[in-house]
Design a protein around this motif. Structure first.
Motif, PDB file in Angstrom:
ATOM      1  N   PRO A 164       0.807  -1.240   0.000  1.00 36.80           N
ATOM      2  CA  PRO A 164       0.000   0.000   0.000  1.00 36.80           C
ATOM      3  C   PRO A 164       0.828   1.273   0.000  1.00 36.80           C
ATOM      4  O   PRO A 164       0.411   2.282  -0.586  1.00 36.80           O
ATOM      5  CB  PRO A 164      -0.826  -0.121   1.289  1.00 36.80           C
ATOM      6  CG  PRO A 164      -0.893  -1.583   1.564  1.00 36.80           C
ATOM      7  CD  PRO A 164       0.407  -2.135   1.097  1.00 36.80           C
ATOM      8  N   PHE A 165       1.996   1.248   0.639  1.00 37.00           N
ATOM      9  CA  PHE A 165       2.837   2.444   0.683  1.00 37.00           C
ATOM     10  C   PHE A 165       3.456   2.758  -0.679  1.00 37.00           C
ATOM     11  O   PHE A 165       3.918   3.878  -0.897  1.00 37.00           O
ATOM     12  CB  PHE A 165       3.952   2.264   1.721  1.00 37.00           C
ATOM     13  CG  PHE A 165       3.447   2.133   3.128  1.00 37.00           C
ATOM     14  CD1 PHE A 165       3.106   3.252   3.869  1.00 37.00           C
ATOM     15  CD2 PHE A 165       3.301   0.890   3.714  1.00 37.00           C
ATOM     16  CE1 PHE A 165       2.640   3.134   5.166  1.00 37.00           C
ATOM     17  CE2 PHE A 165       2.832   0.754   5.006  1.00 37.00           C
ATOM     18  CZ  PHE A 165       2.491   1.891   5.733  1.00 37.00           C
ATOM     19  N   MET A 166       3.470   1.770  -1.566  1.00 39.33           N
ATOM     20  CA  MET A 166       3.961   1.998  -2.919  1.00 39.33           C
ATOM     21  C   MET A 166       2.815   2.339  -3.860  1.00 39.33           C
ATOM     22  O   MET A 166       2.962   3.173  -4.763  1.00 39.33           O
ATOM     23  CB  MET A 166       4.706   0.755  -3.426  1.00 39.33           C
ATOM     24  CG  MET A 166       5.356   0.914  -4.780  1.00 39.33           C
ATOM     25  SD  MET A 166       6.875   1.885  -4.737  1.00 39.33           S
ATOM     26  CE  MET A 166       7.993   0.688  -4.002  1.00 39.33           C
ATOM     27  N   VAL A 167       1.666   1.709  -3.654  1.00 41.51           N
ATOM     28  CA  VAL A 167       0.533   1.894  -4.568  1.00 41.51           C
ATOM     29  C   VAL A 167       0.020   3.326  -4.519  1.00 41.51           C
ATOM     30  O   VAL A 167      -0.226   3.953  -5.564  1.00 41.51           O
ATOM     31  CB  VAL A 167      -0.606   0.907  -4.232  1.00 41.51           C
ATOM     32  CG1 VAL A 167      -1.879   1.280  -4.990  1.00 41.51           C
ATOM     33  CG2 VAL A 167      -0.189  -0.512  -4.564  1.00 41.51           C
ATOM     34  N   LEU A 168      -0.172   3.857  -3.319  1.00 40.84           N
ATOM     35  CA  LEU A 168      -0.851   5.149  -3.183  1.00 40.84           C
ATOM     36  C   LEU A 168      -0.100   6.303  -3.845  1.00 40.84           C
ATOM     37  O   LEU A 168      -0.711   7.085  -4.580  1.00 40.84           O
ATOM     38  CB  LEU A 168      -1.113   5.435  -1.705  1.00 40.84           C
ATOM     39  CG  LEU A 168      -2.079   4.446  -1.031  1.00 40.84           C
ATOM     40  CD1 LEU A 168      -2.278   4.796   0.440  1.00 40.84           C
ATOM     41  CD2 LEU A 168      -3.410   4.407  -1.758  1.00 40.84           C
ATOM     42  N   ILE A 208       6.735   7.191  -8.208  1.00 40.07           N
ATOM     43  CA  ILE A 208       7.604   6.033  -8.001  1.00 40.07           C
ATOM     44  C   ILE A 208       8.720   6.358  -7.017  1.00 40.07           C
ATOM     45  O   ILE A 208       9.004   5.565  -6.106  1.00 40.07           O
ATOM     46  CB  ILE A 208       8.204   5.571  -9.349  1.00 40.07           C
ATOM     47  CG1 ILE A 208       7.098   5.071 -10.273  1.00 40.07           C
ATOM     48  CG2 ILE A 208       9.254   4.495  -9.136  1.00 40.07           C
ATOM     49  CD1 ILE A 208       7.585   4.683 -11.658  1.00 40.07           C
ATOM     50  N   GLN A 209       9.359   7.522  -7.192  1.00 37.87           N
ATOM     51  CA  GLN A 209      10.503   7.854  -6.330  1.00 37.87           C
ATOM     52  C   GLN A 209      10.145   7.901  -4.852  1.00 37.87           C
ATOM     53  O   GLN A 209      10.797   7.234  -4.035  1.00 37.87           O
ATOM     54  CB  GLN A 209      11.129   9.178  -6.772  1.00 37.87           C
ATOM     55  CG  GLN A 209      12.433   9.473  -6.033  1.00 37.87           C
ATOM     56  CD  GLN A 209      12.911  10.893  -6.264  1.00 37.87           C
ATOM     57  OE1 GLN A 209      12.204  11.840  -5.961  1.00 37.87           O
ATOM     58  NE2 GLN A 209      14.112  11.052  -6.796  1.00 37.87           N
ATOM     59  N   LEU A 214      10.118   5.448   0.568  1.00 42.40           N
ATOM     60  CA  LEU A 214       9.326   5.132   1.754  1.00 42.40           C
ATOM     61  C   LEU A 214       9.369   3.643   2.069  1.00 42.40           C
ATOM     62  O   LEU A 214       9.608   3.249   3.220  1.00 42.40           O
ATOM     63  CB  LEU A 214       7.881   5.592   1.546  1.00 42.40           C
ATOM     64  CG  LEU A 214       6.900   5.315   2.701  1.00 42.40           C
ATOM     65  CD1 LEU A 214       7.367   5.999   3.972  1.00 42.40           C
ATOM     66  CD2 LEU A 214       5.499   5.779   2.324  1.00 42.40           C
ATOM     67  N   VAL A 215       9.154   2.804   1.065  1.00 41.21           N
ATOM     68  CA  VAL A 215       9.156   1.363   1.291  1.00 41.21           C
ATOM     69  C   VAL A 215      10.540   0.885   1.706  1.00 41.21           C
ATOM     70  O   VAL A 215      10.672   0.030   2.595  1.00 41.21           O
ATOM     71  CB  VAL A 215       8.675   0.624   0.029  1.00 41.21           C
ATOM     72  CG1 VAL A 215       8.888  -0.882   0.172  1.00 41.21           C
ATOM     73  CG2 VAL A 215       7.208   0.915  -0.222  1.00 41.21           C
ATOM     74  N   VAL A 268      22.164   5.143   1.018  1.00 37.25           N
ATOM     75  CA  VAL A 268      21.455   4.497  -0.090  1.00 37.25           C
ATOM     76  C   VAL A 268      20.360   5.412  -0.639  1.00 37.25           C
ATOM     77  O   VAL A 268      20.195   5.546  -1.856  1.00 37.25           O
ATOM     78  CB  VAL A 268      20.862   3.150   0.371  1.00 37.25           C
ATOM     79  CG1 VAL A 268      19.971   2.559  -0.726  1.00 37.25           C
ATOM     80  CG2 VAL A 268      21.968   2.174   0.738  1.00 37.25           C
ATOM     81  N   VAL A 269      19.616   6.054   0.251  1.00 37.61           N
ATOM     82  CA  VAL A 269      18.538   6.944  -0.178  1.00 37.61           C
ATOM     83  C   VAL A 269      19.098   8.135  -0.948  1.00 37.61           C
ATOM     84  O   VAL A 269      18.554   8.527  -1.989  1.00 37.61           O
ATOM     85  CB  VAL A 269      17.716   7.408   1.039  1.00 37.61           C
ATOM     86  CG1 VAL A 269      16.732   8.508   0.634  1.00 37.61           C
ATOM     87  CG2 VAL A 269      16.955   6.233   1.642  1.00 37.61           C
TER      88      VAL A 269
END
Length: 285
Positions: A164-168, A208-209, A214-215, A268-269
Motif C-alpha cells: 500500500p505504501f507503494m501503490v498510493l 515512483i521515487q 518510503l518502502v 542508499v537513499v
C-alpha cells in the motif's frame, strides 16, 4: 518583522518543538550513547570511547548482517514496485464503487495488527500448514518444505504489508497525468507499449521515487516481522539492535549499530535520489 511574519513564526513553533523533542534530542542522545564505555553494573559507563565502532567495522559478522538488511530491503522494494504499479494503474482508472473496493483491498494489510498478520503467516507456512498441503496435493512437491524461519518468508511478508505504501503515491501520480497525452501519442502512431514507455512511465516517476524511498526505509527498519518469521535463523540489523539494547543491555553497542544502520540507509537513499534526479526533473518539465 511584520505581523504576518510573526504569525507564521508562532504557527511554526509547535512543529519545530515536536521535531526537536521527538527527533533531534533522541538522535543526539543516541549518538552520545554510542561513544560511551561499557558499564559493569549499568548499561553504560561514564567515559567515552570509539571502541564500539571499531568493533563493528572490524567484525565481518556485523558487515554481513548490515548487507543482508540493506539487500533484503532493496529486494522488498523492487518486488513492491513490480506488484504495485499494475495495481496503481487499475486504481487510477477506477471510479465509483470499484475504486472504493480497490482502496479497501489495498489497505486491508494495514487494518490487521502486526502480530496477528505475522502469526497468520506462521500458520500458513508451517510444515503442516495450508501452503505445504496445497503444494503436496497438487503434486508439485513430495515432502513439506521448511518455509518458516527463512529469508524468503520474511521478504514475502514485508511485501504483503508494504505494497500500500507503494501503490498510493504511484496512483496519485498516474491520476495527475492528463489522458490527452496518451491519446496524442496514439494519434501520432505510437503503440500502447511505446506510449506507456515514453509518456506514462516517465510522468509517473514523481510517484515512483517517494514510494521507493518510503518502502525502502520501512523495510530496513522493520523489526517485528523479521523477528517472528526469521527467528534465530535469519538475523537483521533491527533485531540485532533490539537484542543489544533489551537483551544484553549493552546500550552503547546497540546505539552504535543503530547509527551505522541509519547512516547506511541515508547513504542508499541519497544515492538513489541523485541517480534519479534527472528523471524527476524531466517529469516536472
Amino acid at each position: 518583522m511584520t505581523r504576518s511574519a510573526r504569525m507564521k513564526l508562532w504557527l511554526a513553533l509547535p512543529a519545530v518543538a515536536l521535531i526537536f523533542v521527538f527527533m533531534i534530542l533522541p538522535i543526539t542522545n543516541m549518538v552520545e550513547m554510542s561513544f560511551r564505555t561499557p558499564g559493569t553494573s549499568e548499561p553504560f559507563g561514564d567515559d567515552y570511547t570509539a571502541m564500539h565502532y571499531a568493533r563493528i567495522f572490524g567484525d565481518g559478522y556485523y558487515w554481513g548482517v548490515l548487507f543482508r538488511s540493506l539487500w533484503t530491503a532493496a529486494l522488498v522494494t523492487l518486488l513492491c514496485l513490480i506488484v504495485s504499479y499494475p495495481i496503481a494503474w487499475h486504481l487510477s482508472k477506477a471510479k465509483g464503487m470499484k475504486a472504493v473496493l480497490l482502496y479497501a483491498a489495498i489497505a486491508s494489510p494495514l487494518m490487521t495488527g502486526v502480530l496477528v498478520r505475522n502469526f497468520g503467516w506462521m500458520i500458513a507456512a508451517a510444515l503442516d500448514g495450508p501452503v505445504n498441503d496445497t503444494l503436496i496435493a497438487m503434486g508439485i512437491i513430495d515432502a513439506p518444505l521448511r518455509l518458516l524461519f527463512t529469508q524468503t518468508l520474511v521478504i514475502l511478508a514485508l511485501v504483503h504489508v508494504f505494497v500500500p505504501f507503494m501503490v498510493l503515491p504511484i496512483n496519485n501520480a498516474l491520476r495527475n497525468i492528463p489522458p490527452e497525452l496518451s491519446e496524442a501519442a496514439a494519434s501520432m502512431g505510437a503503440s500502447r507499449v511505446a506510449a506507456f514507455r515514453d509518456v506514462i512511465l516517465p510522468l509517473s516517476f514523481p510517484g515512483i521515487q517517494p514510494g521507493v524511498i518510503l518502502v525502502y526505509v520501512l523495510a530496513v527498519a522493520a523489526y517485528v516481522t523479521p523477528a517472528l518469521l526469521g527467528g534465530q535463523m535469519v538475523t537483521y540489523m533491527p533485531t540485532l539492535i533490539i537484542g543489544e539494547l533489551t537483551g544484553t543491555f549493552r546500550w552503547p553497542l546497540g546505539s552504535a549499530l543503530a547509527i551505522v544502520l541509519s547512516l547506511s540507509t541515508l547513504g542508499v537513499v541519497l544515492a538513489f535520489t541523485l541517480f534519479t534526479w534527472k528523471w524527476m526533473e524531466r517529469a516536472r518539465a
